[in-house]
Scaffold this active site. Structure first.
Site, PDB file in Angstrom:
ATOM      1  N   VAL A 177       0.912  -1.147   0.000  1.00  0.00           N
ATOM      2  CA  VAL A 177       0.000   0.000   0.000  1.00  0.00           C
ATOM      3  C   VAL A 177       0.947   1.191   0.000  1.00  0.00           C
ATOM      4  O   VAL A 177       1.556   1.508   1.011  1.00  0.00           O
ATOM      5  CB  VAL A 177      -0.905   0.030   1.249  1.00  0.00           C
ATOM      6  CG1 VAL A 177      -1.740   1.294   1.264  1.00  0.00           C
ATOM      7  CG2 VAL A 177      -1.819  -1.187   1.234  1.00  0.00           C
ATOM      8  N   PRO A 178       1.139   1.797  -1.161  1.00  0.00           N
ATOM      9  CA  PRO A 178       2.274   2.718  -1.386  1.00  0.00           C
ATOM     10  C   PRO A 178       2.197   4.066  -0.683  1.00  0.00           C
ATOM     11  O   PRO A 178       2.081   5.100  -1.327  1.00  0.00           O
ATOM     12  CB  PRO A 178       2.274   2.876  -2.896  1.00  0.00           C
ATOM     13  CG  PRO A 178       0.840   2.730  -3.281  1.00  0.00           C
ATOM     14  CD  PRO A 178       0.255   1.705  -2.329  1.00  0.00           C
ATOM     15  N   CYS A 179       2.310   4.047   0.633  1.00  0.00           N
ATOM     16  CA  CYS A 179       2.303   5.318   1.349  1.00  0.00           C
ATOM     17  C   CYS A 179       3.596   6.087   1.062  1.00  0.00           C
ATOM     18  O   CYS A 179       3.686   7.284   1.344  1.00  0.00           O
ATOM     19  CB  CYS A 179       2.116   5.110   2.844  1.00  0.00           C
ATOM     20  SG  CYS A 179       3.151   3.850   3.566  1.00  0.00           S
ATOM     21  N   HIS A 180       4.601   5.384   0.463  1.00  0.00           N
ATOM     22  CA  HIS A 180       5.845   6.092   0.138  1.00  0.00           C
ATOM     23  C   HIS A 180       5.652   7.028  -1.049  1.00  0.00           C
ATOM     24  O   HIS A 180       6.510   7.850  -1.347  1.00  0.00           O
ATOM     25  CB  HIS A 180       6.964   5.089  -0.150  1.00  0.00           C
ATOM     26  CG  HIS A 180       6.670   4.149  -1.278  1.00  0.00           C
ATOM     27  ND1 HIS A 180       5.889   3.029  -1.116  1.00  0.00           N
ATOM     28  CD2 HIS A 180       7.010   4.171  -2.599  1.00  0.00           C
ATOM     29  CE1 HIS A 180       5.803   2.384  -2.279  1.00  0.00           C
ATOM     30  NE2 HIS A 180       6.470   3.062  -3.193  1.00  0.00           N
TER      31      HIS A 180
END
Length: 171
Positions: free
Chosen positions: A133-136
């Site tokens: 889950v690409p919170c980056h």
DNA sequence: GACAGATGAAGGA
DNA sequence: TCCTTCATCTGTC
């Protein structure tokens, strides 16, 4: 809050970036921890076949994410316990394509909650499945890195793998 | 109910 | 242009 141990099985996943730890339940991937983070000992030896299938998908998706190559298939995610706001934020994050970025305020605006940028940041911090889950891919409005649960170094590294040159000027 | 937080915008120096 | 302050919104205790 109950103190009983979380359900599911812990697995260790080897990648070129180190050994991640993953907690998988019957419903899907529930938690992912970066190399070096404290995680329970692997308990996956007695896991059912269904969990092993989820694990296999998780491994492929994780390695692809680290390599910066788009992964077409994500494992099912077990977001049990998360609030509806957190889930809506995380779903929005999954819609950000590889190599693309958004600002915290941008995510908030898409959720029809302009001004909730800070709440979006909090939801990102509560994300139990970073990388997949690409919170980056969420940056501050000024292009800065903002923050990252696994450490800014990981955020910079994941973005670099996707070809994103972050401003890299962490406040 | 109070407090904290991975933000953002505005105002002042 | 940079720094500081405050408003905003949500989650957690």
């Amino acid at each position: 809050m109950k103190t009983s141990p979380p359900a599911g099985w812990w697995f260790e996943i080897e990648t070129s970036a180190g050994n991640f730890s993953a907690r998988i339940t019957a419903r899907g991937l529930a938690e992912l921890r970066f190399p070096g983070e404290r995680a329970p000992k692997a308990t996956g030896t007695d896991a059912p076949p269904a969990a092993l299938i989820i694990l296999r998908t998780t491994v492929a998706a994780l390695r692809a994410a680290i390599a910066g190559t788009p992964h077409s298939k994500l494992p099912p995610l077990d977001w049990g316990g998360a609030t509806t706001f957190q889930q809506s934020v995380w779903r929005e994050l999954q819609r950000i394509g590889p190599g693309c970025t958004r600002s915290y305020g941008g995510i908030a605006a898409r959720l029809r909650k302009p001004g909730a940028a800070r709440a979006v940041g909090a939801a990102c911090g509560a994300n139990p499945v970073p990388v997949l889950v690409p919170c980056h891919r969420v940056l501050a409005a000024d292009g800065g890195l903002g923050g990252f649960s696994g450490g800014l170094e990981w955020k910079r590294r994941l973005l670099a793998a996707e070809g994103v040159a972050a401003a890299a000027t962490a406040k």
